[in-house]
Structures are given as structure tokens and as C-alpha cells.
Design a protein around this motif. Sequence first.
Motif, mmCIF file in Angstrom:
data_model
loop_
_atom_site.group_PDB
_atom_site.id
_atom_site.type_symbol
_atom_site.label_atom_id
_atom_site.label_comp_id
_atom_site.label_asym_id
_atom_site.label_seq_id
_atom_site.Cartn_x
_atom_site.Cartn_y
_atom_site.Cartn_z
ATOM 1 N N LEU A 83 18.211 -18.419 58.472
ATOM 2 C CA LEU A 83 19.559 -18.084 58.928
ATOM 3 C C LEU A 83 20.185 -19.249 59.684
ATOM 4 O O LEU A 83 21.380 -19.542 59.530
ATOM 5 N N PHE A 84 19.363 -19.939 60.482
ATOM 6 C CA PHE A 84 19.871 -21.106 61.213
ATOM 7 C C PHE A 84 20.355 -22.185 60.257
ATOM 8 O O PHE A 84 21.454 -22.738 60.423
ATOM 9 N N TYR A 85 19.548 -22.496 59.246
ATOM 10 C CA TYR A 85 19.950 -23.550 58.310
ATOM 11 C C TYR A 85 21.154 -23.135 57.477
ATOM 12 O O TYR A 85 21.998 -23.970 57.120
ATOM 13 N N GLU A 86 21.263 -21.861 57.182
ATOM 14 C CA GLU A 86 22.446 -21.383 56.459
ATOM 15 C C GLU A 86 23.699 -21.564 57.316
ATOM 16 O O GLU A 86 24.744 -22.038 56.840
ATOM 17 N N ARG A 87 23.610 -21.178 58.581
ATOM 18 C CA ARG A 87 24.742 -21.362 59.489
ATOM 19 C C ARG A 87 25.074 -22.835 59.669
ATOM 20 O O ARG A 87 26.244 -23.237 59.633
ATOM 21 N N LEU A 88 24.030 -23.658 59.879
ATOM 22 C CA LEU A 88 24.245 -25.081 60.119
ATOM 23 C C LEU A 88 24.887 -25.739 58.910
ATOM 24 O O LEU A 88 25.772 -26.607 59.045
ATOM 25 N N TYR A 89 24.497 -25.326 57.706
ATOM 26 C CA TYR A 89 25.080 -25.905 56.491
ATOM 27 C C TYR A 89 26.571 -25.587 56.403
ATOM 28 O O TYR A 89 27.383 -26.459 56.063
ATOM 29 N N ARG A 90 26.941 -24.348 56.743
ATOM 30 C CA ARG A 90 28.351 -23.973 56.697
ATOM 31 C C ARG A 90 29.165 -24.780 57.704
ATOM 32 O O ARG A 90 30.265 -25.251 57.396
ATOM 33 N N ILE A 91 28.625 -24.957 58.896
ATOM 34 C CA ILE A 91 29.348 -25.725 59.917
ATOM 35 C C ILE A 91 29.357 -27.207 59.563
ATOM 36 O O ILE A 91 30.352 -27.905 59.803
ATOM 37 N N PHE A 92 28.269 -27.688 58.958
ATOM 38 C CA PHE A 92 28.180 -29.095 58.588
ATOM 39 C C PHE A 92 29.257 -29.465 57.572
ATOM 40 O O PHE A 92 29.797 -30.571 57.591
ATOM 41 N N ARG A 93 29.593 -28.534 56.694
ATOM 42 C CA ARG A 93 30.656 -28.779 55.711
ATOM 43 C C ARG A 93 32.024 -28.862 56.380
ATOM 44 O O ARG A 93 32.961 -29.430 55.811
ATOM 45 N N ILE A 94 32.126 -28.294 57.564
ATOM 46 C CA ILE A 94 33.391 -28.390 58.315
ATOM 47 C C ILE A 94 33.478 -29.738 59.027
ATOM 48 O O ILE A 94 34.509 -30.407 58.962
ATOM 49 N N VAL A 95 32.389 -30.144 59.682
ATOM 50 C CA VAL A 95 32.442 -31.371 60.495
ATOM 51 C C VAL A 95 32.375 -32.630 59.631
ATOM 52 O O VAL A 95 32.846 -33.691 60.051
#
Length: 713
Positions: A83-95
Motif C-alpha cells: 500500500l505504501f509503494y502504491e501511494r508513493l507511486y501515485r504521488i511520485f507521478r505528481i512531483v
Amino acid sequence: MAVLSTLRHNARPALDSFVKSYATHRPVVQRVLTTGFIFYCLGATYRGLSARTAPAQSKKGRVSSASGKPESGKPQRVAVDALFYERLYRIFRIVIPSLRSKEALLLCMHSSLLVFRTAISLYVAALDGKIVASLVRAQTLPFLINILRWLLVAIPATWTNSWLSYVQNKLAIAYRTRLTEEVLKQYLGSQQEGPEGKVYYKLSNLDDRVKNADQMITHDIQKFSNSLAAIYANIAKPVLDVMLYNYQLSQNVGAEGLVILTVLVQLSAALLRKLTPPFGAYTALSTQLMGALRHTHSRLVEFAEEIAFFGGEETEKLLVEREYAGLVKHEDRVLLGRWWHGCVEEGIVKWLWGSFGLVICAIPVFFKLPGIHNIDLGSRTEGFVTNRRLLLSSSDAFGRVLYSYKDLSELAGYTARVATLLDTMQDTRNGKFEKALVSSASTEENSKILKGRGQIIESEEIRFENVPIVTPNGDVLVKSLSFFVKPGQHLLIVGPNGCGKSSLFRILGGLWPVYGKYIWGVVHKPPADQFILIPQRPYLPIGTLRDQVIYPHNKIDMERRGVSDSDLLEILSIVQMESVVEREGGWDAAREWRDALSGGDKQKIAWARLFYHKPKYAVLDEATSLVPTEVEGMMMDYATELGITLLTVSHRPSLWKYHAMILHYDGQGGYVFTHLDAEKRLALQEEKQALEAKLLEVPKMRARLAELLAAAE
């Protein structure tokens, strides 16, 4: 004894043959062991950072707006999992939106600097050994030449370290900027979005998941950005250092010693990981508790007047102290965990691994290795110093790899907070809310109303067809409301407090969802930008006097509409406030206007704002309660001249004559919608007041009659 002697005699040739064969093939064995070590480092890093399946989250930790049943309120588990990596991937696509973005360029520059710094460290380790060797040999010229090399290499080394810090901070700012822009884009939205926007309102009024959106946007995003920028250097650089330092070390002391060292280090590292507390959950809970404490202080400021009148200082102090005590208790627990974890960590990483390293560095001194020739004391010293420097750097890098899991756990905590904000905003935009509901919402009839969603149709007029008035906590105020407002026909809305008058306006403004029953409730209304609300206490933004009248426009928007300051002055003259311009120092004067203006002036400014925008409809919520009656009449007449249809909530009888229709709530879930005969209603009101006055005199008259009867006797 004879048997043992025979066995030793027979085993010796075999051992000599094995040693000779091993020495012959040692270069191949070295390459195999070194290659295996590199693959092992990569695999161990991948396994250490790869997602572990999180335990299934029970739905009991949430409150469903459909059922309204509060469930167990355990905090959400935060861990380095899928779940952490899924969240981080979504935010990483923003930054980092693309490979050509500024953030991607900064990340590439950061990576190059990290590799360059490792190369410098390898050169310095070898140079360190040469300096000590020249000292041991008492060679003056080589010593001075090596010192000169040391000074020369300091130039790129210091430059690289400073640039690394600079680029990492720039990267953190770039991440924060991208993420803040995306969050504010969803949080504030735009006027064109209609009901899907207004997320800032819905988060605080229609949903319970985000308690402190202001803290998340200002504090949590900053922490997340700093942590994300640092985590790359804390993982990629140490892994690269471990591989390069140990490769060079294997060339000096042999890959065999490196394998033994790796086994010992991995065993102790496994023990250290087992003893590491859940720092990610600690971080998430810390930010949550700090937000709760800040929220308690902000409530004290917001309701300072009410608290002061009630003398609630002691109660508020207890509330603040309770939140602070909870935060301190948690921080004490975290500090205790960090203390004993730091003791274990330093004991293993610094002292135990240090002893392993000294043994490995001593191998070339006490054992003759094929291909390695230590001719004199200087060569042995040079080899020992170089190997020890490499080993210390490798040990430090491996320690940072272990520390990085702690950093990764903290990043997981910040990621959970930011992802919760993004997910909640997206849900509210889609009309999905989670709110603790009142007990009456669980009844069968009310539950059916809450499960259905009504329909909004854009129209020139306002028409409600079987629309239930429901508060965000599920309280059904009116089960089915039907009325209409045609352009030019002002509507007066009256009723007791809490009956649904203001709720009606929130539905019209698209702030609250439209619910329905068997036949969905249908709302016909113009777009939300055709409404303006004037509350009893108008909102005055930070800015100039001009900004108060044209809000939310700015000066450029005003000029684009062909409006000048002289036009604004004419508008102020209609509400009899033209003198305020000269009094306050001109249109560009900036004040804290909520303190500089009286209550009546604030309401007049709100009316001037209405006349500037000229919407089709205006919602007046006790908007003239502090304005003189003659000014009130002038403003109502001018609004009618501009073609603004008014929906008015007021208890002032002086306003009745300006309205054609009336919507009267009885406070019990019922209502009456009909034409308003102002003269008849005023006559009835006057008769009612006269009767009430007479009834108030009855007790006095009875008392006087009793006195007269007593005197007559």
C-alpha cells in the motif's frame, strides 16, 4: 595413534593438491565471489525495500455515511508495504510529471554528484594509505607530493558535498511546489467546476477523515517532500558505496574475507532489524496528535468571544492540556524507543562490525595471499590503512542502508498522511463522504433517503421537486420540499432556528449534496456562479478597500469588465458609504477590515459587492439586521432595479413588502409555500403584537382587581 598418523600422512598430499589447485584458479574464484557479492547486495536491497503484503484492513476502522454506525477507531496501520509503494507511486507521478521536467533534471544531477563523490572517496582511501606509507618509510618528497594531492582533491570534494546539499534542498522545494500546486488545484478548484468543486468546504463540513487540512497542506507536505528528497540519497548512495568499496576491498584482502564479513554482518543486521520499533506508525501518529493540538488552539482563537462570556477558561485549559498530555506521552514513548534502539544500533554497527573489519584488514598481514605481496613494513602499513579506510566507509554505508529503513518508515508515515488528503479530496469531488451520523439517520425511512441521490438540472429559475433537506450528519430536517422561484419574484423564508433555512441555501450553492427517496429529488437552478450569498457577518478578505467590494475579482478583472474606481464610488453612494474611501485613505488602503469596519458597514460593503457583480440571484441571510431601515429599503429597491432576484431570510417585518412569495417552516419538518400578502401579514402581525401586549397586562390587572376587592371588604 598409528591410525591418526596414517590419516594425516594420507590427507596431507590431498590438502597440498587442493591448495595448489585453489591458488591456480584463485583469480576465477575471486571474480565469481565478487560478482556473487554484487548480485547479493542488489538482491538484498530489493528484498529489503520490496513491498510486503499488509494485513487486511478491517472496515471497522471507518464510519460509513450509508450505515452511520461508528466503528472501532483504531489508527490506520502504517508500514513499508504494498500500500505504501502504491501511494508513493501515485504521488511520485505528481512531483515528477515527466522525464523532461525540472525535477527529473535535478534528480539526474543529484545522482551524478553521488557517483562522483563515491569515486573521490575511493581515491582518498588509496591516497591515505600512501601518505602513511611514506611516513613509515621516512620519504620526504613522496610525503609532500601526496599532501599536495590531498589538498588538490579537497577542491572537488568540498564542491561536490556543497552541491549535493544544495541540489537535495532544491529537489525538496521542487517536490513541495508540485505537490502543493496539485493539492491547491483540487482543494480550492475553480468557479467553473460547479458542485464538484468547493472541496475546502466539503472536507471540513461533509467528511470526517481529514481533521486538519491546513496542517496537511502546510506541514505534512513539507515533511514529505524533505523526506522524499533525502531518501534517494539515503538508499541509492549507500548501496552504491557498499558495492564499490567492497569490490575494492576484495581486490586488496581477497574475496574470501569479504564473504565471511558479509555473513557475519547479515546475521547481526537481521537481529538489528528484528529489534527496530515501528517508526513509520510513530511518525504518522505524531503528526496526527500535533494536528489535534493545533486544532484545539485554533478553536480557542475562533470562539474566543463565546468562551470569554461563558468563563470557560478552565474547561478550555483542560482540553488543551489533555491534547498536549497525549502528545507528550507519545513523544516520550518514541524517545524511549529511539534510545534503546540507538544503543543496540551503535553497539552492532560501530563496535561489533568494527571488530569484524579489523580482523579482515589483518588478513594480508598474518596470511600470505596469492597475488598479494607486502614486501616491507611501509607496504603492509599502506595496505592496512587503505583497507581500514575502505572498510570504515563500507561499514558506514551499510549502516546508512540499515538507517534508511527507519527513514523509509518515516516516509511511509508522511506518505500515508498526504495520500489520505489526496484520496479524501478525490472522494469528495465524486460525492463520496464518510461522516458520523445522528441516531435518527439509521431509521428505515431516513436510511432510504440517505441512500438515494437527487438530480440537479441547470435552469433559469429555481425549482425544488420533492427534495429532502438533510444535514451532513444525516439529520433529515424536511423529508420532501417543493417550491419555485421565478426571476423577479423575491422569496421570503421564515421559520425557527434549525429548521433548514440555511441548509436550503447550501444546496442551492452546490455545497451540500441533493438526496432523494423513491422518486429522486430534483433541483432546477442556475449555475452556482449566478448566486451570491450575503450572510449576517460578511467575509472581508485580506487586501485593499477596493478588494472588499470586487471580491473575488482583482483590479485587472475589474478593469476588464469596464468598471472604474468612480463606478465603485457610485455603488458605495447607493449604500451610503462613499465617505469610507476618503476616511480610510483611498481605494488602495490595506487594513484588517473585519476590525476596521463596524457591523453595519460590513453589511453595506457586502451589498456593494452584490451590486458590483449583479448576479441573477442573491441569498440574504439576515443581511440587513445591522442596517438602518431607510438604507435597507434603498438597497432592496436598487437590487430589484438591477434584476436581482432575492431569497431572503429575515425576521424584520419591514422587508415583507419587497417579497412576492413566502416559504414558512414550522420547525417540525413541515412547511407552507404560498404568495405573500404583505399588507395582510403586517396587519395580522400588528394585531398579534397588540394582543400579546394586552395579555401581558392581564396578570397586573388581576392583581389590581384582587387589591380592590380586598379594600372593599
